[in-house]
Design an enzyme around this catalytic site. Structure first.
Site, PDB file in Angstrom:
ATOM      1  N   CYS A 110      -7.405  -2.712  -7.327  1.00 62.87           N
ATOM      2  CA  CYS A 110      -6.279  -2.934  -8.237  1.00 62.87           C
ATOM      3  C   CYS A 110      -5.113  -3.520  -7.454  1.00 62.87           C
ATOM      4  O   CYS A 110      -5.018  -3.366  -6.236  1.00 62.87           O
ATOM      5  CB  CYS A 110      -5.877  -1.646  -8.942  1.00 62.87           C
ATOM      6  SG  CYS A 110      -5.114  -0.404  -7.887  1.00 62.87           S
TER       7      CYS A 110
ATOM      8  N   HIS B  70      -4.118   2.773   3.005  1.00 60.53           N
ATOM      9  CA  HIS B  70      -4.117   1.526   2.228  1.00 60.53           C
ATOM     10  C   HIS B  70      -3.069   0.560   2.789  1.00 60.53           C
ATOM     11  O   HIS B  70      -2.009   0.375   2.203  1.00 60.53           O
ATOM     12  CB  HIS B  70      -3.836   1.860   0.768  1.00 60.53           C
ATOM     13  CG  HIS B  70      -3.766   0.696  -0.163  1.00 60.53           C
ATOM     14  ND1 HIS B  70      -4.312  -0.536   0.123  1.00 60.53           N
ATOM     15  CD2 HIS B  70      -3.208   0.588  -1.406  1.00 60.53           C
ATOM     16  CE1 HIS B  70      -4.082  -1.363  -0.896  1.00 60.53           C
ATOM     17  NE2 HIS B  70      -3.416  -0.697  -1.831  1.00 60.53           N
TER      18      HIS B  70
ATOM     19  N   CYS C 198      -2.011  -6.137  -3.015  1.00 60.93           N
ATOM     20  CA  CYS C 198      -3.088  -5.257  -2.525  1.00 60.93           C
ATOM     21  C   CYS C 198      -4.432  -5.965  -2.437  1.00 60.93           C
ATOM     22  O   CYS C 198      -5.304  -5.541  -1.675  1.00 60.93           O
ATOM     23  CB  CYS C 198      -3.243  -4.044  -3.431  1.00 60.93           C
ATOM     24  SG  CYS C 198      -1.732  -3.116  -3.685  1.00 60.93           S
TER      25      CYS C 198
END
Length: 404
Positions: A379, A349, A90
């Site tokens: 995160c 995302h 991520c």
């Protein structure tokens, strides 16, 4: 040491899984934001680009392992421009920013194009190779869309639980209620919708040719905690709190930014938006991945030589409402300075693209408000976090941030 600056940022609208951008290959998404970045730099001689660094969390499919190089070639840039792809899941594209800024600091480069791209819709299934030829039994395909696959048997089981179950454990540890999660998620949707309506994203988003998507597809305007409270939990049937409504969705999209030295202003024909003043990385237990931004941001602030009391804006990627709230509570900051223009729960995302998405949003947010200091934090699955501190270099608005 040379200072590193953010000069511009652009992204695609983020599409929902299997929907608005699903027909677009990830390397074409990357090529699109690369071409748009070049268009937005009026003084640019493309031969002066030192390198392209892009983030991508998959690599197993149409990315052909090195999406930075693929996107650069597809965008029609000179073949002499190197391209490297970063995979920190991520955090991949924020890591690309960090890597580029270090090259600027060291004097190894003056102008870097950074970003990231992900098509979670088009992530392939993979078939593991057999240890011996001619197996008699069936083989199982593994999805590369999200999370663990082909897990090493030596990994402790508590490390390889799903991201959702990990978030349930984190919210238990840090006492984050379902009600707080749903309120946070509803705010994400409504702030995102308002920001689009007010034109905040007009200069940050470039629609992808051949698609109908002009704004982030997952936003549900008029969302409320009461509506979200009616959704069923996904990862725990009993005593669960994480739902599809208070978690970020699977998404497709790409983002990019120019990072350069002071000399890059002349190369681009642009004034710098922000200085990269601090960087931080942190890792903790994989099952508490959502909490890792806490120390990553604290480290970045220490490198910048400032404290949380001087920060006027925060862009925290909303993987889940529970982990976002746990981080905000740990920092002890006013939630009103976090994600003023919405977040990933609403907008989406797409893993490799989210880092430069929050960086670009933060730079433009500081420009609009005149505040001096901001933090972008994210995160990362398997227990990591990254953060970058930006110092506003523009003169827009009145500087309401506290001076160092």
């Amino acid at each position: 040491m040379n200072h590193a600056f953010v000069y511009d940022a652009v992204r695609t609208p983020f599409g929902k899984f299997g929907s608005g951008l699903a027909a677009v290959r990830p390397d074409d998404l990357a090529a699109h934001v690369i071409k748009e970045s070049v268009k937005r730099a009026p003084g640019l001689d493309v031969e002066r680009i030192d390198e392209v660094v892009f983030g991508n969390a998959n690599g197993a499919g149409e990315e052909n392992r090195n999406i930075a190089r693929m996107g650069t070639l597809l965008a029609g840039l000179p073949v002499s421009i190197p391209g490297t792809t970063v995979n920190r899941l991520c955090g991949s594209s924020l890591d690309a920013v960090i890597i580029a800024s270090r090259q600027i600091n060291a004097g190894d480069a003056d102008l870097m194009l950074v970003g990231g791209a992900e098509s979670m819709s088009r992530a392939p299934w993979v078939l593991p190779k057999t240890e011996k030829p001619y197996p008699a039994g069936d083989m199982t395909l593994a999805s590369t869309t999200l999370g663990w696959r082909l897990v090493n048997k030596s990994m402790p089981k508590e490390w390889t639980i799903s991201l959702g179950e990990a978030t349930e454990r984190l919210r238990e540890k840090y006492d984050v209620t379902r009600e707080a999660q749903d309120e946070f998620a509803a705010a994400s949707h409504n702030l995102s919708a308002a920001a689009w309506d007010e034109g905040f994203y007009d200069n940050l988003v470039a629609p992808v040719p051949g698609t109908d998507l002009v704004r982030d597809e997952g936003i549900r305007e008029g969302s409320s905690a009461e509506k979200l409270a009616g959704l069923k939990t996904v990862f725990r049937v009993e005593n669960g709190t994480v739902t599809a409504g208070n978690a970020s969705p699977l998404s497709d999209g790409a983002s990019a930014a120019w990072v350069g030295s002071e000399a890059a202003a002349g190369l681009l024909g642009l004034d710098p938006l922000a200085r990269i003043a601090g960087r931080g990385a942190h890792a903790n237990d994989p099952q508490y991945f959502g909490y890792a931004p806490v120390e990553a941001a604290n480290k970045a602030l220490a490198k910048a030589g400032i404290g949380w009391d001087q920060v006027g804006a925060v862009e925290l990627n909303e993987a889940f409402a529970a982990q976002s709230l746990a981080c905000i509570n740990a920092w002890g900051i006013d939630p009103a300075i976090v994600n003023r223009h919405g977040g990933a729960i609403a907008m989406g995302h797409p893993l490799g693209a989210s880092g430069t998405r929050i960086l670009g949003t933060l730079a433009r947010s500081l420009q609009a408000s005149g505040e001096r200091w901001g933090v972008a934090a994210i995160c990362i699955g398997v227990g990591q976090g990254l953060a970058v501190v930006l110092e506003n270099m523009t003169t827009a608005g009145t500087n309401t941030g506290k001076d160092q």
